[in-house]
Enzyme design. Structure first.
Site, PDB file in Angstrom:
ATOM      1  N   GLY A  60      -9.585   1.024  62.897  1.00 21.36           N
ATOM      2  CA  GLY A  60     -10.727   1.873  62.564  1.00 21.36           C
ATOM      3  C   GLY A  60     -12.061   1.161  62.733  1.00 21.36           C
ATOM      4  N   GLY A  91      -3.710   0.906  66.592  1.00 25.89           N
ATOM      5  CA  GLY A  91      -2.435   0.373  66.106  1.00 25.89           C
ATOM      6  C   GLY A  91      -1.253   0.840  66.933  1.00 25.89           C
ATOM      7  N   LYS A 122      -5.373  12.816  67.313  1.00 21.66           N
ATOM      8  CA  LYS A 122      -6.384  13.800  66.903  1.00 21.66           C
ATOM      9  C   LYS A 122      -7.761  13.562  67.505  1.00 21.66           C
ATOM     10  CE  LYS A 122      -4.382  14.339  62.329  1.00 21.66           C
ATOM     11  NZ  LYS A 122      -4.530  13.669  61.046  1.00 21.66           N
ATOM     12  N   ARG A 162      -1.536 -10.315  62.146  1.00 22.81           N
ATOM     13  CA  ARG A 162      -2.806 -10.581  61.455  1.00 22.81           C
ATOM     14  C   ARG A 162      -2.854 -12.002  60.896  1.00 22.81           C
ATOM     15  NH1 ARG A 162      -3.594  -4.587  58.828  1.00 22.81           N
ATOM     16  NH2 ARG A 162      -4.870  -3.814  60.540  1.00 22.81           N
TER      17      ARG A 162
HETATM   18  P1  ADP Z   1      -3.832   4.608  67.952  1.00 16.49           P
HETATM   19  O1  ADP Z   1      -3.133   4.127  66.680  1.00 16.49           O
HETATM   20  O2  ADP Z   1      -3.424   3.808  69.141  1.00 16.49           O
HETATM   21  O3  ADP Z   1      -5.306   4.723  67.780  1.00 16.49           O
HETATM   22  P2  ADP Z   1      -3.343   7.365  67.262  1.00 16.49           P
HETATM   23  O4  ADP Z   1      -2.994   6.972  65.884  1.00 16.49           O
HETATM   24  O5  ADP Z   1      -4.573   8.143  67.494  1.00 16.49           O
HETATM   25  O6  ADP Z   1      -3.296   6.100  68.246  1.00 16.49           O
HETATM   26  O7  ADP Z   1      -2.193   8.287  67.862  1.00 16.49           O
HETATM   27  C1  ADP Z   1      -0.871   7.837  67.988  1.00 16.49           C
HETATM   28  C2  ADP Z   1       0.092   8.923  67.613  1.00 16.49           C
HETATM   29  O8  ADP Z   1      -0.144  10.072  68.404  1.00 16.49           O
HETATM   30  C3  ADP Z   1       1.520   8.497  67.869  1.00 16.49           C
HETATM   31  O9  ADP Z   1       2.247   8.618  66.683  1.00 16.49           O
HETATM   32  C4  ADP Z   1       2.004   9.490  68.922  1.00 16.49           C
HETATM   33  O10 ADP Z   1       3.343   9.879  68.731  1.00 16.49           O
HETATM   34  C5  ADP Z   1       1.088  10.667  68.693  1.00 16.49           C
HETATM   35  N1  ADP Z   1       1.017  11.520  69.877  1.00 16.49           N
HETATM   36  C6  ADP Z   1       0.472  11.239  71.065  1.00 16.49           C
HETATM   37  N2  ADP Z   1       0.632  12.256  71.933  1.00 16.49           N
HETATM   38  C7  ADP Z   1       1.309  13.213  71.271  1.00 16.49           C
HETATM   39  C8  ADP Z   1       1.775  14.521  71.595  1.00 16.49           C
HETATM   40  N3  ADP Z   1       1.576  15.041  72.811  1.00 16.49           N
HETATM   41  N4  ADP Z   1       2.410  15.222  70.637  1.00 16.49           N
HETATM   42  C9  ADP Z   1       2.609  14.705  69.422  1.00 16.49           C
HETATM   43  N5  ADP Z   1       2.197  13.489  69.039  1.00 16.49           N
HETATM   44  C10 ADP Z   1       1.551  12.743  69.950  1.00 16.49           C
HETATM   45 MG    MG Z   2      -2.516   5.169  64.919  1.00 19.71          MG
END
Ligand code: ADP
Ligand code: MG
Length: 455
Positions: free
Chosen positions: A415, A392, A227, A54
């Site tokens: 976000g 992230g 999620k 950043r």
């Molecule tokens: P980003 O930060 O790229 O937007 P998210 O925060 O939505 O991504 O999701 C990332 C998290 O999701 C990671 O910690 C990863 O371990 C978890 N994750 C992804 N697939 C699975 C899974 N099948 N079971 C458990 N955790 C998962």
């Molecule tokens: Mg994340």
């Protein structure tokens, strides 16, 4: 679709043009600029900067303003001091714990000669005003953490007025907080006649326009991560825009469960089963190619490979009596057949957006699907497709993949990027929208003497 969605493309285009106007301004000598950046870096347990992305993302704004001779007061928040505030007052130790001093040390290394004037002891008040008043043309002063004042998060008008009094021109470059109505993001620019988006914001908005508003088609999107809840708005919006949508990560299991697949111990979101089913229907109705996993990697532990195997998802998965994912196992990654199908579907796309890991990639054995996606993004980038990644954890996975990985644009917005995509209100962007013509900046800016007298 939220009502605000319709005007975001037009707002983004106006802001990109305004940022170009600022970039064209030749001479800002004597002009006091308040630059709101996002220097909210992660710190190590002993208080050093753990990741300086950043800070480096803010350098283009600093270098541009310093080269024009502006006197820059740089403002940012860091962490959540309020979550740690003493009920009975705000002692010096608390201030020190939440100081931007580690960021100041990094800035000093990045900014040449005496162009960095150091860290002011506060972001408002007499100490801040004196430090800004002592700035020379082309110098940058870092103001202390905005969130040491409760007025920042509370969007307090009096606090905003104090900040606004420090400068003649506002430059908003903190893309990561554009979805928050906080004093330095929304109230301060509203008080300042000259307000501009900075170069980082302009790049994020240009990328949004190029990949989501006017994409070269087909537009392919890969969504993953933890999620459905976090990304439901974006998923809905993408089903309305994308040609191809592939879904992985833990969120995919909520879709699979909605279609009747037994998912073992994998955590699904009961309240999103019905919306997930509706999204599958909506994709079908719109002719979007929506792909869900056809095979997955399972493990009896989420944190280590225990009794792992690849499980094909077939019709028999639909019965609790003969589940494909064993009741004691978690689905931890997409399987190889799914990874190949996703890569092939995305390969045909001219524009590609990826957000969210395909599996629990922090465990190396569970990172195969995410690495396959990174390879697909890299291949698409190399053959000239417009590619973008955000999130992230996705950025962390991408950085971990090494120097061979390539992407057209890596959005640091987190976000904020997702809210922009789903057409949320984006108060920080709206606050930067200004009826004043960018060309008026230099002529209207006070001469150095007037600027000094105005304090
Ligand atoms: P980003 O930060 O790229 O937007 P998210 O925060 O939505 O991504 O999701 C990332 C998290 O999701 C990671 O910690 C990863 O371990 C978890 N994750 C992804 N697939 C699975 C899974 N099948 N079971 C458990 N955790 C998962
Ligand atoms: Mg994340």
């Amino acid at each position: 679709m939220p009502a605000a969605a319709n005007d975001l493309p037009a707002l983004a285009a106006r802001l990109v043009a305004a940022a170009e106007g600022l970039a064209r301004a030749e001479d800002l000598r004597g002009v006091r600029v308040l630059l709101r950046a996002d220097l909210n870096v992660p710190l190590t347990p002993d208080g050093a900067v753990a990741d300086d992305s950043r800070i480096r993302a803010t350098l283009p704004a600093l270098q541009m303003l310093a080269a024009k001779g502006a006197r820059v007061a740089l403002a940012s928040h860091l962490g959540r001091p309020d979550a740690d505030a003493d009920a009975g007052g705000r002692p010096a130790a608390w201030r020190a714990r939440h100081s931007l001093a580690p960021v100041a040390a990094e800035l000093r290394a990045h900014l040449p000669g005496d162009s960095f004037a150091g860290l002011a002891p506060d972001c408002v008040g007499p100490a801040a005003a004196a430090a800004v008043g002592a700035l020379k043309d082309g110098q940058v002063l870092l103001l202390e953490n905005l969130r040491l004042h409760a007025g920042e998060a509370a969007n307090d008008a009096a606090f905003a007025a104090q900040l606004a009094a420090l400068a003649d021109v506002y430059v908003g470059d903190a893309f990561g907080v554009m979805h928050r109505a906080q004093a330095s993001v929304t109230a301060v620019p509203a008080l300042m006649p000259h307000r501009y988006p900075g170069p980082l914001v302009a790049r994020e908005l240009s990328n949004y326009l190029a990949t989501m508003v006017h994409p070269r088609r087909p537009l392919g999107v890969a969504m993953g991560g933890a999620k459905v809840k976090d990304k439901i708005g974006v998923l809905r919006e993408l089903i309305a825009r994308a040609d191809v949508l592939v879904v992985g990560g833990r969120m995919a299991y909520t879709f699979l469960a909605a279609l009747g697949v037994s998912v073992g111990r994998t955590q699904i979101e009961q309240e999103w089963l019905e919306p997930a089913r509706k999204m599958v229907d909506a994709a079908k109705a719109r002719g979007v190619k929506l792909l869900l996993p056809t095979d997955v990697l399972v493990s009896e532990s989420l944190d280590a490979p225990v009794a792992t195997r690849i499980v094909p998802l077939t019709r028999s998965c639909c019965t609790p009596e003969a589940p494909c994912i064993p009741p004691g196992s978690f689905g931890v990654d997409i399987g190889p057949a799914t990874a190949a199908a996703y890569a092939e579907a995305l390969e045909a796309c001219e524009t590609l957006f990826w957000n969210g890991p395909m599996g629990r990639f922090e465990v190396p054995e569970f990172g195969g699907g995410t690495n396959a996606l990174i390879a697909a993004v890299t291949a698409a980038t190399k053959r000239g497709a417009a590619t973008c990644i955000g999130g992230g954890d996705s950025l962390a996975a991408f950085a971990h993949a090494g120097p061979g990985a390539a992407v057209g644009f890596a959005s640091t917005g987190g976000g904020a990027s997702l809210e922009l995509l789903e057409g949320a209100a984006m108060p920080g962007l709206r606050a930067l929208d200004s009826p004043a013509a960018p060309a008026a900046l230099v002529a209207a800016a006070p001469a150095p003497a007037a600027a000094a007298a105005a304090q």
